[in-house]
Write a protein that holds these residues in place. Structure first.
Motif, PDB file in Angstrom:
ATOM      1  N   ALA A   1      10.255   4.240  58.480  1.00 48.91           N
ATOM      2  CA  ALA A   1      11.263   3.278  58.918  1.00 48.91           C
ATOM      3  C   ALA A   1      11.879   3.768  60.223  1.00 48.91           C
ATOM      4  O   ALA A   1      12.011   4.977  60.442  1.00 48.91           O
ATOM      5  CB  ALA A   1      12.337   3.122  57.857  1.00 48.91           C
ATOM      6  N   PRO A   2      12.270   2.854  61.099  1.00 52.65           N
ATOM      7  CA  PRO A   2      12.890   3.277  62.362  1.00 52.65           C
ATOM      8  C   PRO A   2      14.196   4.028  62.113  1.00 52.65           C
ATOM      9  O   PRO A   2      15.057   3.557  61.381  1.00 52.65           O
ATOM     10  CB  PRO A   2      13.167   1.968  63.095  1.00 52.65           C
ATOM     11  CG  PRO A   2      12.400   0.925  62.379  1.00 52.65           C
ATOM     12  CD  PRO A   2      12.111   1.420  61.015  1.00 52.65           C
ATOM     13  N   GLY A   3      14.322   5.197  62.689  1.00 57.93           N
ATOM     14  CA  GLY A   3      15.543   5.972  62.568  1.00 57.93           C
ATOM     15  C   GLY A   3      15.663   6.774  61.289  1.00 57.93           C
ATOM     16  O   GLY A   3      16.698   7.376  61.045  1.00 57.93           O
ATOM     17  N   VAL A   4      14.619   6.804  60.461  1.00 59.75           N
ATOM     18  CA  VAL A   4      14.646   7.579  59.223  1.00 59.75           C
ATOM     19  C   VAL A   4      13.648   8.725  59.369  1.00 59.75           C
ATOM     20  O   VAL A   4      12.466   8.505  59.604  1.00 59.75           O
ATOM     21  CB  VAL A   4      14.284   6.703  58.002  1.00 59.75           C
ATOM     22  CG1 VAL A   4      14.270   7.532  56.743  1.00 59.75           C
ATOM     23  CG2 VAL A   4      15.257   5.550  57.867  1.00 59.75           C
TER      24      VAL A   4
ATOM     25  N   ASP B   1      18.335  13.637  58.697  1.00 56.24           N
ATOM     26  CA  ASP B   1      19.165  12.465  58.439  1.00 56.24           C
ATOM     27  C   ASP B   1      20.578  12.858  58.019  1.00 56.24           C
ATOM     28  O   ASP B   1      21.545  12.209  58.395  1.00 56.24           O
ATOM     29  CB  ASP B   1      18.533  11.581  57.353  1.00 56.24           C
ATOM     30  CG  ASP B   1      17.275  10.901  57.837  1.00 56.24           C
ATOM     31  OD1 ASP B   1      17.282  10.425  58.989  1.00 56.24           O
ATOM     32  OD2 ASP B   1      16.295  10.841  57.078  1.00 56.24           O
ATOM     33  N   LEU B   2      20.702  13.931  57.249  1.00 57.54           N
ATOM     34  CA  LEU B   2      22.027  14.414  56.859  1.00 57.54           C
ATOM     35  C   LEU B   2      22.806  14.903  58.073  1.00 57.54           C
ATOM     36  O   LEU B   2      23.992  14.585  58.230  1.00 57.54           O
ATOM     37  CB  LEU B   2      21.902  15.530  55.814  1.00 57.54           C
ATOM     38  CG  LEU B   2      23.212  16.173  55.374  1.00 57.54           C
ATOM     39  CD1 LEU B   2      24.106  15.160  54.678  1.00 57.54           C
ATOM     40  CD2 LEU B   2      22.934  17.361  54.476  1.00 57.54           C
ATOM     41  N   LEU B   3      22.153  15.650  58.946  1.00 61.13           N
ATOM     42  CA  LEU B   3      22.839  16.144  60.148  1.00 61.13           C
ATOM     43  C   LEU B   3      23.271  15.006  61.062  1.00 61.13           C
ATOM     44  O   LEU B   3      24.362  15.027  61.626  1.00 61.13           O
ATOM     45  CB  LEU B   3      21.935  17.118  60.898  1.00 61.13           C
ATOM     46  CG  LEU B   3      21.573  18.404  60.142  1.00 61.13           C
ATOM     47  CD1 LEU B   3      20.577  19.217  60.954  1.00 61.13           C
ATOM     48  CD2 LEU B   3      22.809  19.201  59.837  1.00 61.13           C
ATOM     49  N   ILE B   4      22.415  13.993  61.191  1.00 60.86           N
ATOM     50  CA  ILE B   4      22.769  12.822  61.996  1.00 60.86           C
ATOM     51  C   ILE B   4      23.965  12.110  61.385  1.00 60.86           C
ATOM     52  O   ILE B   4      24.893  11.702  62.088  1.00 60.86           O
ATOM     53  CB  ILE B   4      21.564  11.874  62.143  1.00 60.86           C
ATOM     54  CG1 ILE B   4      20.480  12.515  62.995  1.00 60.86           C
ATOM     55  CG2 ILE B   4      21.985  10.522  62.717  1.00 60.86           C
ATOM     56  CD1 ILE B   4      19.169  11.758  63.008  1.00 60.86           C
TER      57      ILE B   4
END
Length: 98
Positions: free
Chosen positions: A71-74, A30-33
C-alpha cells in the motif's frame, strides 16, 4: 481479530495513535513515522494511524488469494499482509482446529 478487538484498537488509537500502530505493526518504520507525525500535531498522527489500521483490517478481512502490492505509504510487512506471515512467495495463514 474479533469485532470487540477492532473497536478496542480504534479506541486505543484515539487516545494515543503510536500505540495503536505498534499493536498492528510492531516496532517498524511506520511506528517511527507515526511518532513524528503525532509530535508535529495530534491530528496528523491520527490520520496516519487510522490509514494504517484501515489497510491492515481490509487486507486481513479480504484474505490473501494472491500477494498484495504494498500500500502507498505503508512500510511494514505485517500491515501490508494483514498480519499474515509471508515467506518469499508462500503465504502462511494460521488456522485453529477445534
Amino acid at each position: 481479530m474479533s469485532f470487540v478487538a477492532d473497536v478496542l484498537l480504534l479506541f486505543i488509537t484515539i487516545i494515543f495513535p503510536p500505540f495503536g500502530v505498534f499493536i498492528i505493526g510492531g516496532c517498524s518504520v511506520d511506528l517511527l513515522i507515526n511518532i513524528a507525525l503525532t509530535s508535529l500535531g495530534y491530528f496528523p498522527g491520527h490520520i496516519h494511524a487510522f490509514y494504517l489500521e484501515y489497510v491492515y483490517m481490509q487486507r486481513r478481512d479480504y484474505g490473501l488469494l494472491e500477494p498484495f502490492e504494498p500500500a502507498p505509504g505503508v512500510y511494514s510487512d505485517a500491515i501490508n499482509t494483514g498480519g499474515r506471515q509471508v515467506y518469499g512467495a508462500v503465504i502462511v495463514e494460521e488456522t485453529v482446529v477445534a
